[in-house]
Design an enzyme around this catalytic site. Structure first.
Site, mmCIF file in Angstrom:
data_model
loop_
_atom_site.group_PDB
_atom_site.id
_atom_site.type_symbol
_atom_site.label_atom_id
_atom_site.label_comp_id
_atom_site.label_asym_id
_atom_site.label_seq_id
_atom_site.Cartn_x
_atom_site.Cartn_y
_atom_site.Cartn_z
ATOM 1 N N PHE A 89 85.638 59.509 28.104
ATOM 2 C CA PHE A 89 86.327 58.239 27.845
ATOM 3 C C PHE A 89 87.816 58.403 27.536
ATOM 4 O O PHE A 89 88.414 57.540 26.909
ATOM 5 C CB PHE A 89 85.638 57.472 26.718
ATOM 6 C CG PHE A 89 84.166 57.266 26.927
ATOM 7 C CD1 PHE A 89 83.681 56.654 28.065
ATOM 8 C CD2 PHE A 89 83.247 57.716 25.987
ATOM 9 C CE1 PHE A 89 82.323 56.471 28.275
ATOM 10 C CE2 PHE A 89 81.889 57.537 26.181
ATOM 11 C CZ PHE A 89 81.426 56.915 27.330
ATOM 12 N N ILE A 314 81.774 63.155 34.234
ATOM 13 C CA ILE A 314 81.693 62.822 32.813
ATOM 14 C C ILE A 314 80.610 61.779 32.543
ATOM 15 O O ILE A 314 80.665 61.038 31.562
ATOM 16 C CB ILE A 314 83.051 62.343 32.277
ATOM 17 C CG1 ILE A 314 83.595 61.154 33.071
ATOM 18 C CG2 ILE A 314 84.054 63.466 32.287
ATOM 19 C CD1 ILE A 314 84.874 60.567 32.491
ATOM 20 N N GLY A 357 89.385 59.403 39.664
ATOM 21 C CA GLY A 357 88.685 60.613 40.036
ATOM 22 C C GLY A 357 88.032 60.562 41.400
ATOM 23 O O GLY A 357 88.383 61.331 42.309
ATOM 24 N N ARG A 437 85.504 49.977 48.200
ATOM 25 C CA ARG A 437 84.203 50.321 48.772
ATOM 26 C C ARG A 437 83.344 51.005 47.718
ATOM 27 O O ARG A 437 83.801 51.915 47.034
ATOM 28 C CB ARG A 437 84.388 51.253 49.966
ATOM 29 C CG ARG A 437 83.062 51.657 50.620
ATOM 30 C CD ARG A 437 83.270 52.699 51.703
ATOM 31 N NE ARG A 437 82.000 53.158 52.246
ATOM 32 C CZ ARG A 437 81.852 54.219 53.028
ATOM 33 N NH1 ARG A 437 82.927 54.922 53.379
ATOM 34 N NH2 ARG A 437 80.673 54.588 53.462
ATOM 35 N N GLN A 447 78.280 52.226 35.886
ATOM 36 C CA GLN A 447 79.617 52.253 35.304
ATOM 37 C C GLN A 447 80.073 50.857 34.883
ATOM 38 O O GLN A 447 80.630 50.665 33.801
ATOM 39 C CB GLN A 447 80.606 52.845 36.302
ATOM 40 C CG GLN A 447 80.514 54.341 36.460
ATOM 41 C CD GLN A 447 80.927 55.055 35.191
ATOM 42 O OE1 GLN A 447 82.092 55.042 34.800
ATOM 43 N NE2 GLN A 447 79.976 55.668 34.517
ATOM 44 N N LYS A 509 88.488 52.150 45.488
ATOM 45 C CA LYS A 509 89.473 51.813 44.452
ATOM 46 C C LYS A 509 89.091 52.515 43.147
ATOM 47 O O LYS A 509 89.735 53.460 42.742
ATOM 48 C CB LYS A 509 89.543 50.301 44.239
ATOM 49 C CG LYS A 509 90.278 49.548 45.343
ATOM 50 C CD LYS A 509 90.463 48.093 44.951
ATOM 51 C CE LYS A 509 91.292 47.335 45.963
ATOM 52 N NZ LYS A 509 91.464 45.906 45.576
ATOM 53 N N GLU A 513 86.641 51.909 34.741
ATOM 54 C CA GLU A 513 87.204 51.211 33.589
ATOM 55 C C GLU A 513 87.235 49.694 33.730
ATOM 56 O O GLU A 513 87.301 48.976 32.731
ATOM 57 C CB GLU A 513 88.611 51.751 33.311
ATOM 58 C CG GLU A 513 88.555 53.138 32.705
ATOM 59 C CD GLU A 513 89.803 53.970 32.938
ATOM 60 O OE1 GLU A 513 90.534 54.209 31.977
ATOM 61 O OE2 GLU A 513 90.028 54.397 34.090
#
Length: 559
Positions: A89, A314, A357, A437, A447, A509, A513
């Site tokens: 994070f 992560i 990432g 995508r 996520q 993209k 977050e």
């Protein structure tokens, strides 16, 4: 920093004076901590004159570079491995435990492992700074913005300046003829803050999206419609075109699924026994970038392929996503691809951070795979050691046209508030996102939902409190620092609209977050709709609900 401290265009005073409706309010967010399940831990050892560190971090080549510089070593004399990470994070960069492990291993000439305790993490691993944000909005009677000002103040330490860029949200989301933003810091005798999931956007969206909701209330305009009326055609500050935006599509689809059309705009009108019910919405955005990365792809004699890249998983499912990307680029089944990550010996690569990432690593893997396919198409026999191709995306990224690149989303929340106890329950949430995508729907949804749960936690629970005399934290552990648990989470759904980035070879993209952005604002706006009381300071604790009270009619007190 990566953005200017201040931006300004137009005459703010004149724009506010000419506005039919003005919102002028302050919003605060508290100090927040990462609180990942796995603590910070590292093992250091010297092997044949080379330093090896086995760690849990968000970027092995990042830590390699930092340690090499700190201990005056050549980068090739340092190897960092981090194959598995139990959450980061933003906190898992270079910290005291890695440095202590290297120092001790050097002095003792034997392997040394250092693990932070949970309480040490609250002091040594960074945190999100509290913010004080001042938002002024001026609009015509139809809700179209004439003036916008967003100023954010955060604390930093006296030894390191870290800016929580909360005012950056307004630079992307809304335009006005008079448009002023500023990020400011004040140094205090406290530990240094750091990046924390959606740095800037998470607290900044709470302020801006709460203010937009207040503007909608005062204009008598539906909050979704107000946002649609203020959709910019180009970047409000940069003037650059958007690579894609589709926020309006997110709002329309989200409103349809959520049942927004049936909503009574008047606050405090829905009851269910002892509970007051309300719904709220907010917009979300997060920058979609990519960092230069290298990848190595090897075609093996047995028909398999091995990908090596210094990526970090992560908890995002990066291994799975990159396996799918590689298989697609190589035009083979995923079970023929082995992806190895988390080793600085694999070469420079972007860290797991900034929602960059997967996009960065996928770009590098795709480039290497493309070149390897071209070589294999020539019919070249594969020797026992295989055929290996290395890619480097530095030049390709440097050639990208300048555009505003972001993921966007629309958040919706329904809450139930008990005015007798101050209890707030989030019954349901819906997030619809335009995030490029989607490579793996399962891990992407994980996520997004995880970010929305974080938004519930931010809205209702999370708050680190410092002693004003000593600067020490009260109860720095998971007993004293409350986070949302299963009992706090109702029905949460996340979905997306078609939104591939036209300038990315995979169309990615980022989703790491965007889920947390706007979520706390949607919950706070729903609490206002339930109670008629506007809460401008997070978290919305039961005592704050009780002290603010519930008005007998609309337009009651604010907290």
């Amino acid at each position: 920093g990566v953005m200017p401290g201040e931006t300004a265009k137009g005459d703010l005073a004149a724009g506010l004076a000419a506005s039919a409706v003005v919102v002028d309010e302050e919003y605060t967010t508290p100090e927040e901590h990462h609180s990942m399940m796995e603590p910070h831990a590292a093992t250091a050892l010297w092997d044949g004159g080379r330093l090896e560190v086995v760690d849990s971090n968000q970027g092995t080549t990042w830590i390699q570079s930092e340690l090499a510089q700190m201990f005056s070593l050549d980068a090739s004399a340092v190897r960092v491995r981090s194959e598995h990470i139990g959450g980061g994070f933003g906190s898992k960069g270079l910290r005291a435990h890695q440095v202590a492990a290297v120092m001790a291993a050097t002095e003792l000439q034997r392997p040394v492992r250092v693990v932070m305790t949970r309480r040490q993490m609250f002091s040594l691993a960074g945190y999100r700074s509290p913010t004080l944000q001042h938002v002024r909005l001026g609009a015509d009677a139809d809700g179209r913005l004439r003036a916008l000002e967003h100023r954010s103040l955060n604390q930093t330490s006296t030894v390191y300046e870290f800016v929580e860029p909360s005012a950056g949200v307004a630079r992307v989301m809304y335009d006005a003829e008079a448009h002023h933003t500023a990020n400011e810091v004040v140094p205090l005798d406290v530990p240094s803050p750091t990046f924390m999931r959606a740095p800037g956007e998470a607290p900044g969206s709470f302020a801006v999206e709460s203010a937009l909701d207040e503007l909608a209330e005062r204009c008598g305009i539906d909050p979704v419609e107000l946002r649609l009326r203020n959709e910019p055609e180009v970047g409000p500050v940069s003037g650059l075109p958007f690579s894609s935006r589709n926020l309006d599509v997110c709002f329309r689809e989200g409103a349809r699924r959520f049942g927004w059309a049936e909503r009574d705009p008047r606050p405090g009108r829905r009851r269910e026994g002892r509970w007051l019910l309300g719904t709220g919405t907010a917009a979300a955005s997060f920058h979609a970038g990519a960092g230069p990365s290298t990848a190595v792809v090897t075609a093996q004699a047995d028909g398999g392929f091995t990908v090596r890249i210094a990526a970090a998983d992560i908890g995002t499912g990066a291994r799975t996503a990159l396996t799918l990307v590689a298989a697609d680029a190589l035009e083979v089944a995923p079970d023929r691809v082995l992806v190895r990550i988390g080793d600085s010996d694999f070469g420079p690569a972007m860290i797991a951070g900034g929602s960059m990432g997967t996009r960065s690593w996928a770009w590098a893997i795709r480039e290497a795979a493309r070149e390897l396919r071209e070589r294999l198409a020539l019919g070249t026999p594969i020797p026992p050691e295989g055929i290996t191709v290395r890619s480097d995306t530095t030049e390709a990224l440097g050639a990208l046209a300048q555009k505003e690149r972001h993921s966007f989303g629309a958040q919706f929340a329904e809450v139930a508030v008990d005015p007798a106890t101050g209890e707030v329950r989030v019954r349901r949430m819906l997030g619809i996102f335009a995030a490029g995508r989607i490579v793996n729907p399962l891990t992407a949804r994980n996520q997004l939902v995880g970010g929305m749960v974080w938004g519930i936690s931010m809205a209702l629970h999370e708050e680190a409190v410092r002693d004003r005399t000593s600067g020490a934290l009260y109860a720095p552990d998971l007993a004293g620092y409350h986070v949302a648990t299963n009992a706090d989470v109702g029905d949460i759904q996340a979905d997306w609209v078609d939104d591939p980035d036209p300038d990315d070879p995979v169309g990615i993209k980022g989703v790491g977050e965007i889920g947390v952005v706007g979520a706390a604002a949607a919950v706070a706006n729903a609490v206002w709709h339930a109670t008629g009381v506007r809460h401008r300071s997070l978290p919305i604790r039961p005592d704050r609900i009780l002290s603010a009270g519930v008005p007998a009619s609309e337009g009651g007190p604010h907290a």
